[in-house]
Design a protein around this motif. Structure first.
Motif, mmCIF file in Angstrom:
data_model
loop_
_atom_site.group_PDB
_atom_site.id
_atom_site.type_symbol
_atom_site.label_atom_id
_atom_site.label_comp_id
_atom_site.label_asym_id
_atom_site.label_seq_id
_atom_site.Cartn_x
_atom_site.Cartn_y
_atom_site.Cartn_z
ATOM 1 N N LEU A 184 0.813 -1.219 0.000
ATOM 2 C CA LEU A 184 0.000 0.000 0.000
ATOM 3 C C LEU A 184 0.848 1.272 0.000
ATOM 4 C CD1 LEU A 184 -2.939 1.086 0.236
ATOM 5 C CD2 LEU A 184 -2.661 1.004 2.714
ATOM 6 N N GLU A 185 1.846 1.319 0.861
ATOM 7 C CA GLU A 185 2.636 2.546 0.970
ATOM 8 C C GLU A 185 3.582 2.728 -0.213
ATOM 9 O OE1 GLU A 185 4.370 3.426 4.721
ATOM 10 O OE2 GLU A 185 2.560 2.920 5.845
ATOM 11 N N SER A 187 3.189 1.544 -3.231
ATOM 12 C CA SER A 187 2.425 1.890 -4.431
ATOM 13 C C SER A 187 1.973 3.352 -4.371
ATOM 14 C CB SER A 187 1.235 0.955 -4.631
ATOM 15 O OG SER A 187 0.279 1.138 -3.614
ATOM 16 N N ALA A 188 1.682 3.842 -3.166
ATOM 17 C CA ALA A 188 1.300 5.256 -3.033
ATOM 18 C C ALA A 188 2.454 6.153 -3.464
ATOM 19 C CB ALA A 188 0.883 5.555 -1.596
ATOM 20 N N MET A 189 3.671 5.788 -3.066
ATOM 21 C CA MET A 189 4.830 6.606 -3.446
ATOM 22 C C MET A 189 5.077 6.557 -4.957
ATOM 23 S SD MET A 189 5.873 8.210 -0.903
ATOM 24 C CE MET A 189 5.020 8.200 0.664
ATOM 25 N N ASN A 191 2.770 6.125 -7.175
ATOM 26 C CA ASN A 191 1.709 6.935 -7.785
ATOM 27 C C ASN A 191 1.978 8.437 -7.630
ATOM 28 O OD1 ASN A 191 0.241 4.750 -8.726
ATOM 29 N ND2 ASN A 191 -0.867 4.519 -6.795
ATOM 30 N N ILE A 192 2.456 8.840 -6.467
ATOM 31 C CA ILE A 192 2.753 10.261 -6.264
ATOM 32 C C ILE A 192 3.763 10.743 -7.299
ATOM 33 C CG2 ILE A 192 4.036 11.873 -4.782
ATOM 34 C CD1 ILE A 192 2.745 10.622 -2.377
ATOM 35 N N TRP A 193 4.859 10.014 -7.442
ATOM 36 C CA TRP A 193 5.911 10.495 -8.341
ATOM 37 C C TRP A 193 5.571 10.292 -9.808
ATOM 38 C CZ3 TRP A 193 9.334 14.026 -6.942
ATOM 39 C CH2 TRP A 193 9.483 14.237 -5.562
ATOM 40 N N GLU A 195 2.536 10.992 -10.755
ATOM 41 C CA GLU A 195 1.725 12.212 -10.938
ATOM 42 C C GLU A 195 2.624 13.442 -11.070
ATOM 43 O OE1 GLU A 195 -1.741 12.569 -11.114
ATOM 44 O OE2 GLU A 195 -1.842 10.394 -11.208
ATOM 45 N N VAL A 196 3.693 13.486 -10.280
ATOM 46 C CA VAL A 196 4.613 14.626 -10.364
ATOM 47 C C VAL A 196 5.217 14.694 -11.769
ATOM 48 C CG1 VAL A 196 6.810 15.560 -9.532
ATOM 49 C CG2 VAL A 196 5.139 14.674 -7.889
ATOM 50 N N ALA A 198 3.908 13.496 -14.517
ATOM 51 C CA ALA A 198 2.874 13.785 -15.509
ATOM 52 C C ALA A 198 2.380 15.231 -15.449
ATOM 53 C CB ALA A 198 1.697 12.831 -15.317
ATOM 54 N N HIS A 199 2.257 15.751 -14.222
ATOM 55 C CA HIS A 199 1.612 17.061 -14.095
ATOM 56 C C HIS A 199 2.592 18.200 -13.905
ATOM 57 C CE1 HIS A 199 -2.335 15.373 -14.122
ATOM 58 N NE2 HIS A 199 -1.926 14.461 -13.278
ATOM 59 N N GLN A 200 3.780 17.898 -13.436
ATOM 60 C CA GLN A 200 4.695 18.992 -13.139
ATOM 61 C C GLN A 200 5.904 18.968 -14.074
ATOM 62 O OE1 GLN A 200 4.677 20.526 -9.233
ATOM 63 N NE2 GLN A 200 3.709 18.724 -8.391
ATOM 64 N N LEU B 155 2.309 8.513 7.416
ATOM 65 C CA LEU B 155 2.379 8.610 5.958
ATOM 66 C C LEU B 155 1.801 9.935 5.474
ATOM 67 C CD1 LEU B 155 3.114 6.741 3.456
ATOM 68 C CD2 LEU B 155 0.657 6.241 3.345
ATOM 69 N N PHE B 158 0.789 13.446 -1.296
ATOM 70 C CA PHE B 158 0.290 14.599 -2.041
ATOM 71 C C PHE B 158 -0.059 14.144 -3.461
ATOM 72 C CE2 PHE B 158 4.383 15.360 -4.189
ATOM 73 C CZ PHE B 158 5.285 14.808 -3.295
ATOM 74 N N GLU B 159 -0.501 15.059 -4.296
ATOM 75 C CA GLU B 159 -1.035 14.774 -5.631
ATOM 76 C C GLU B 159 -2.400 14.077 -5.471
ATOM 77 O OE1 GLU B 159 -0.322 15.676 -8.655
ATOM 78 O OE2 GLU B 159 1.662 16.547 -8.383
ATOM 79 N N ALA B 162 -3.068 10.575 -6.829
ATOM 80 C CA ALA B 162 -2.338 9.505 -6.138
ATOM 81 C C ALA B 162 -3.024 9.226 -4.802
ATOM 82 C CB ALA B 162 -0.882 9.916 -5.926
ATOM 83 N N LYS B 169 -7.659 1.966 -2.674
ATOM 84 C CA LYS B 169 -6.966 0.690 -2.454
ATOM 85 C C LYS B 169 -7.120 0.270 -0.989
ATOM 86 C CE LYS B 169 -2.282 -1.044 -3.412
ATOM 87 N NZ LYS B 169 -2.363 -1.887 -4.612
ATOM 88 N N HIS B 199 -5.440 14.696 -17.980
ATOM 89 C CA HIS B 199 -4.645 15.388 -18.995
ATOM 90 C C HIS B 199 -5.481 16.132 -20.012
ATOM 91 C CE1 HIS B 199 -0.962 13.773 -17.518
ATOM 92 N NE2 HIS B 199 -1.525 12.600 -17.421
#
Lengths: 308, 308
Positions: A184-185, A187-189, A191-193, A195-196, A198-200, B155, B158-159, B162, B169, B199
Motif C-alpha cells: 500500500l505505501e 504503491s502510493a509513493m 503513484n505520487i511520483w 503524478e509529479v 505527468a503534471h509537473q 504517511l 500529495f497529488e 495519487a 486501495k 490530462h
C-alpha cells in the motif's frame, strides 16, 4: 505495375525487406505532383497490420526519403494484397503492437516499458506531420486522435501512462515490479511520483523541447528564448525538490526502481540534448539518478531510436 | 491576554467551539496594522494539529471574517498551549487528515473519495489566498507547495489522484472497488479514463473555471471571453468523445462505477455552475452519467461544501 522496396517493420529495431509489385492505379496521392513517375529512387513502404483493415489487403504508406528527385518527403497511400504469412509471421501477428513514431515522447515511454520486460512487439510508425493520427483516430483506436495506441489482441489502449501501467502489471513476472501494487505505501509513493512527472515535470519541460527542438527543426522557426528561459527556471525549481528527494532515497518512490522513474525517460532525454543539460548534471543526486536510468539497456535502445 | 473564539475543525462538516485565552505577545502579525486592538469582532481560529509542531503547543491562524473593522481578511499566527485531549479527541487524532480548502478542486477530489468509503477524517483548511501552502510547504508535507496534503498516521501523501488511488486501495473493503486492480483489462480501462480526466478534461475546463469563477470573484477582474469560448469549444470536442463512450458503457471505464468517474466531480461541478452547463446537459449520455455521479450522497456532500 510499379516495383518498390517494401520495408516491413515487424519489430522495433529490425526490419524485413520485401520486393513488391504495386498497382499504381490504386495509389492515393497525398500531395499532388508527378510522383508516379519518380518512385524508383529511395522510397520505402511503412505498412499497417492487416488487422486494421480486412483480411485480404493492407494499407501502406509510401514515403520518399533522401531522394534526389524529392526534396521533401512525399507520402502515398494504397492497398496491397496480403502475402501468405509464414508461421513465424503468424506468431508475430500475436505480439503487441504500438502505433506511434519513435521520436514521440509518449510512444517512447511505452516502448521503454516493453523493452524493460523484454516483451515482443511491433511498432507501426504514424506520420504525425501528415496528421495521420488525427485523420484516422478511430482506425488507430484512440478516439482523441493521439499517439501512442497500444494493441494487445482485441484490447486497444491509449494514454501512455495507462499503457505503461498495463505493461508493468501484465509482465511483472518477467522483470522488475514497477508498480508495487502489493504494498500500500510503496504503491502510493510510485503513484505520487508518477503524478509529479505527468503534471509537473512534463508540463515544465515541454515548452523547452518545443521551442528548441520542434520549432527550429520541424517548423523552421526561431525559438522564443523568453519562453525557454522561464521554463528552465520552472524546471530548476522542480529539480531542486527532486534533488532533495533523491538525497533521501535512491529512486523517486523509494530505494527501488519504479515506473515513476522510467516514465521520466523521454522528456529528460530530450532535455539533456539541449544547452540546458546542466539543470540535470549540476544536481549531483539528480545526475546520478539520471545516469542510472539512462544506462539501462532498455533505455539505451529507446533513446537511440528517439535521436533518429 | 486576549480572548477569542477558537473554531476547531475536527471533522468535515462539524466543528467544536472553544473559548480560548491567547497571549497577544506571542501573536505574529502577517499583515502590519493595528490588528491587535480590533479582534473582538468576527474572528475565528483555524489551527493545525499538534503533530505538525511539538507536543506542547499548536500553531493557529486567526482570521477576521465579515468584520466591520476589517474590510479584508487579516491573518495572524501564533502558538497555543495544547489542551488535554479527551479520549474521543485522541481517537480523532488517529483519523486521516486532509489539508486543503473545500473549494479547491484537488482537495474536493480527495474528500469525495473519503466520503464514498465513509472514512473518518478531519480537514484542515489552508489559506490559499495568503499563499500559506507555498510558505509552509515542508510543514504541510508537499515539497511542491500545493494542496491537498493527506496524512494517514506517519504517511504523508500529495497529488490528489495519487491520494484517491491510495484511499480506493486501502478502503476497498468498505465500499465500491473503484480501481479494479484484480482485473487486468478493467484496471487498464480505469487508468485510461483517469488519464483522460487528468490530462484532457482538466486542462480544457480549467481556463473556463479560472476566467468565470476565479477572475471575477477572487481577483476582481473581468473574464477574457475569448479564452472562455475557445476552451468551451475544446470541452465540447472532448465531451463528444465522452458521449460516444457513454453510449457504449454506463460509466467511463465500463459498466461499473470507478475512480475515473469520481475524479471528474470537482471540475464538472464548477463547469455546470457556469453559463456553459449545456455542454454537459445537451449530450444525453453525458448528462445521465453526470446526474448519476452528482446524485451520490458523497458527491452531494462535497459539492455542497465547494459552493460556500
Amino acid at each position: 505495375m510499379w516495383q518498390f522496396w517494401a520495408l516491413q517493420r515487424w519489430k522495433y529495431g529490425t526490419a524485413a525487406m520485401y520486393k513488391q509489385r504495386l498497382d499504381a492505379t490504386k495509389l492515393k496521392v497525398y500531395r499532388r505532383g508527378a510522383a508516379k513517375q519518380r518512385f524508383g529512387d529511395a522510397v520505402f513502404i511503412l505498412w499497417h497490420p492487416n488487422s486494421l483493415l480486412n483480411g485480404t489487403s493492407v494499407v501502406f504508406h509510401l514515403i520518399s526519403r533522401s531522394s534526389t528527385v524529392f526534396p521533401v518527403p512525399v507520402v502515398l497511400r494504397g492497398h496491397l494484397p496480403l502475402l501468405p504469412t509464414t508461421s513465424q509471421e503468424t506468431k508475430r501477428e500475436m505480439a503487441v503492437t504500438v502505433y506511434g513514431p519513435s521520436y514521440s515522447t509518449a510512444t517512447a515511454r511505452v516502448i521503454a516499458c516493453l523493452e524493460v520486460y523484454g516483451v515482443e512487439y511491433r511498432q507501426v510508425p504514424v506520420d504525425l506531420a501528415a496528421a495521420e493520427h488525427k485523420q484516422q483516430a478511430v482506425l488507430y483506436g484512440n478516439p482523441f486522435g493521439q499517439v501512442p495506441v497500444f494493441e494487445d489482441g482485441e484490447l486497444k489502449l491509449f494514454e501512455s501512462r495507462a499503457i505503461t501501467r498495463y505493461i508493468a502489471k501484465k509482465y511483472k513476472g518477467n522483470g522488475p515490479d514497477l508498480l508495487r501494487e502489493d504494498n500500500l505505501e510503496e504503491s502510493a509513493m510510485v503513484n505520487i511520483w508518477m503524478e509529479v512527472e505527468a503534471h509537473q515535470l512534463d508540463k515544465a519541460v515541454q515548452p523547452i523541447i518545443f521551442q528548441l527542438l520542434v520549432v527550429p527543426v520541424l517548423l523552421g522557426g526561431a525559438p522564443d528564448q523568453k519562453i525557454v528561459e522561464n521554463s528552465v527556471k520552472n524546471v530548476e525549481k522542480l529539480l531542486d525538490v527532486y534533488e532533495a528527494r533523491l538525497s533521501d532515497s535512491k529512486y523517486l518512490a523509494g530505494d527501488f526502481f519504479s515506473l515513476a522513474d522510467l516514465n521520466h525517460l523521454p522528456y529528460l532525454y530530450y532535455l539533456i540534448t539541449t544547452p540546458y543539460a546542466s539543470v540535470i548534471t549540476s544536481r549531483p543526486h539528480v545526475k546520478a539518478w539520471w545516469e542510472d536510468l539512462l544506462s539501462r539497456p532498455a533505455c539505451q535502445k529507446v533513446t537511440a531510436n528517439m535521436k533518429r
